[in-house]
Design a protein around this motif. Structure first.
Motif, PDB file in Angstrom:
ATOM      1  N   LEU A  19       0.827  -1.215   0.000  1.00 34.13           N
ATOM      2  CA  LEU A  19       0.000   0.000   0.000  1.00 34.13           C
ATOM      3  C   LEU A  19       0.856   1.258   0.000  1.00 34.13           C
ATOM      4  O   LEU A  19       0.550   2.237  -0.701  1.00 34.13           O
ATOM      5  N   LEU A  20       1.930   1.257   0.777  1.00 37.48           N
ATOM      6  CA  LEU A  20       2.811   2.429   0.822  1.00 37.48           C
ATOM      7  C   LEU A  20       3.521   2.650  -0.507  1.00 37.48           C
ATOM      8  O   LEU A  20       3.701   3.796  -0.945  1.00 37.48           O
ATOM      9  N   ILE A  21       3.935   1.564  -1.156  1.00 38.98           N
ATOM     10  CA  ILE A  21       4.599   1.700  -2.464  1.00 38.98           C
ATOM     11  C   ILE A  21       3.630   2.288  -3.491  1.00 38.98           C
ATOM     12  O   ILE A  21       3.980   3.199  -4.261  1.00 38.98           O
ATOM     13  N   ILE A  22       2.375   1.803  -3.498  1.00 34.70           N
ATOM     14  CA  ILE A  22       1.370   2.337  -4.425  1.00 34.70           C
ATOM     15  C   ILE A  22       1.118   3.808  -4.144  1.00 34.70           C
ATOM     16  O   ILE A  22       1.020   4.631  -5.069  1.00 34.70           O
ATOM     17  N   GLU A  23       1.034   4.155  -2.843  1.00 33.71           N
ATOM     18  CA  GLU A  23       0.775   5.552  -2.479  1.00 33.71           C
ATOM     19  C   GLU A  23       1.902   6.460  -2.949  1.00 33.71           C
ATOM     20  O   GLU A  23       1.656   7.575  -3.441  1.00 33.71           O
ATOM     21  N   ILE A  24       3.129   5.983  -2.828  1.00 33.79           N
ATOM     22  CA  ILE A  24       4.279   6.788  -3.258  1.00 33.79           C
ATOM     23  C   ILE A  24       4.274   6.996  -4.770  1.00 33.79           C
ATOM     24  O   ILE A  24       4.640   8.071  -5.282  1.00 33.79           O
ATOM     25  N   LEU A  25       3.842   5.976  -5.518  1.00 28.74           N
ATOM     26  CA  LEU A  25       3.862   6.046  -6.986  1.00 28.74           C
ATOM     27  C   LEU A  25       2.752   6.929  -7.548  1.00 28.74           C
ATOM     28  O   LEU A  25       2.796   7.291  -8.731  1.00 28.74           O
ATOM     29  N   ILE A  26       1.760   7.248  -6.730  1.00 30.91           N
ATOM     30  CA  ILE A  26       0.673   8.115  -7.185  1.00 30.91           C
ATOM     31  C   ILE A  26       0.996   9.555  -6.804  1.00 30.91           C
ATOM     32  O   ILE A  26       1.112   9.889  -5.630  1.00 30.91           O
ATOM     33  N   TYR A  27       1.156  10.413  -7.816  1.00 27.18           N
ATOM     34  CA  TYR A  27       1.434  11.833  -7.572  1.00 27.18           C
ATOM     35  C   TYR A  27       0.138  12.590  -7.346  1.00 27.18           C
ATOM     36  O   TYR A  27      -0.939  12.162  -7.767  1.00 27.18           O
ATOM     37  N   ASP A  28       0.262  13.760  -6.701  1.00 27.88           N
ATOM     38  CA  ASP A  28      -0.902  14.616  -6.520  1.00 27.88           C
ATOM     39  C   ASP A  28      -1.388  15.172  -7.851  1.00 27.88           C
ATOM     40  O   ASP A  28      -2.578  15.467  -8.013  1.00 27.88           O
TER      41      ASP A  28
END
Length: 340
Positions: free
Chosen positions: A318-327
């Motif tokens: 989940l953290l890796i996916i969150e990091i890969l998604i930019y604002d």
């Protein structure tokens, strides 16, 4: 069977609704602040790369990761784990006196508790051995047969109390005979007994039985617990009342050190006197280390299997996916329209 090893961490879930409420409140406040600058439709045209959906998704990913982290630190455990373990040790039979005199408090906190503490330390340091437990007072019983599962041995040891043997006395001979019968028929392995007792009210032919054990290659060690001067015997483990005889006199229990030494001598073993130090433990360990060890393969059972790793991987993903998604939209994927 399922459980959490550290369930107290589950109370952290109480904070999660407040986190969601704070996020909703902050979004409402942010929206109101933005509306002060102009209409939302006009601002979206001015910032085409900005996506509120990305912001929402990143929050819920963090939220889910926090939930997975709480489950992880609470250590979920499920089922039974079986392991094959290679060991190299001796066969060790432990016989512990559970007569009422073992409640005497001439060693802290009392003889029985101190005996259990000593034996627990021995079992912890001799994880390679096969261990059996015998309890005795006026009679002797096998509490646990010979096993390589030292964790179970400690559990059985902790459950020992004077109520296990209703017949009073100190039947050391019966305990030694039962110990002899508890060993395997294996010849190429060291075999030893540890008898921990105050030796009082001794019954039977313990000296002859110790010699019989020695003749069969079994070393009989004795740990004397208590003091020769003696102290009154409590009515119960935490009682301040003391036992009295038929004449109303307080019963005083004394360590029969002479008898304990003779049993160890006939059994070609070591006699040590337990006190509030670890000197007896060190002496016993040194003596047991002299015995011949053998290789063995055994199954070790653990009642619960750790499952925290599952939630650890979920949290990491989940953290890796969150990091890969930019604002805002990544220039490398400007033609990919997942979020609008």
């Amino acid at each position: 069977m399922f459980r959490f090893e550290n369930p107290e961490f589950l109370y952290l879930f109480i904070a999660m609704p407040f986190l969601v409420a704070f996020y909703i409140w902050s979004n409402i406040k942010k929206k109101r602040d933005v509306e002060k600058l102009g209409t939302l439709s006009l601002l979206k045209q001015m910032m085409p790369d900005l996506s509120l959906k990305r912001s929402y998704l990143k929050f819920w990913l963090i939220f889910a990761a926090l939930c997975a982290g709480i489950f992880m630190v609470a250590r979920p455990q499920f089922g039974t784990r079986v392991e094959t373990v290679e060991k190299k040790g001796i066969e060790l039979v432990i016989a512990i006196d559970v007569s009422n005199s073992m409640l005497a408090r001439d060693v802290a906190p009392d003889r029985l508790t101190r005996a259990k503490q000593i034996l627990t330390r021995i079992i912890e340091e001799r994880k390679e051995d096969q261990v059996a437990l015998i309890v005795f007072a006026g009679e002797a019983f096998v509490q646990m047969p010979l096993t390589s599962d030292t964790q179970s041995a400690k559990l059985f040891l902790n459950s020992i109390d004077p109520g296990l043997v209703p017949v009073q006395g100190t039947a050391i001979a019966d305990a030694i005979q039962l110990g002899i019968n508890s060993f395997s028929s294996e010849k190429n392995v060291g075999k030893a007994m540890i008898i921990i007792t105050d030796g009082e009210d001794h019954e039977g032919n313990a000296l002859e039985m110790a010699k019989k054990a020695a003749d069969q290659g079994i070393m009989v060690n004795v740990v004397g617990i208590g003091t020769p001067e003696g102290v009154p015997v409590p009515e119960a483990q935490n009682s301040n009342d003391f036992k009295t005889d038929n004449e109303g006199k307080v019963v005083v229990s004394r360590l029969n050190e002479h008898m304990c030494k003779e049993i160890a001598q006939n059994g070609k073993g070591l006699y040590v006197r337990a006190d509030n130090t670890n000197s007896a433990l060190r002496a016993l360990q040194a003596e047991l280390e002299k015995l011949q060890k053998k290789d063995s393969t055994s199954l070790t059972y653990s009642e619960y299997d750790e499952k925290y790793a599952v939630f650890a991987w979920i949290l990491l993903g989940l953290l890796i996916i969150e990091i890969l998604i930019y604002d805002k939209k990544n220039p490398l994927f400007k033609n990919v329209h997942i979020f609008k």
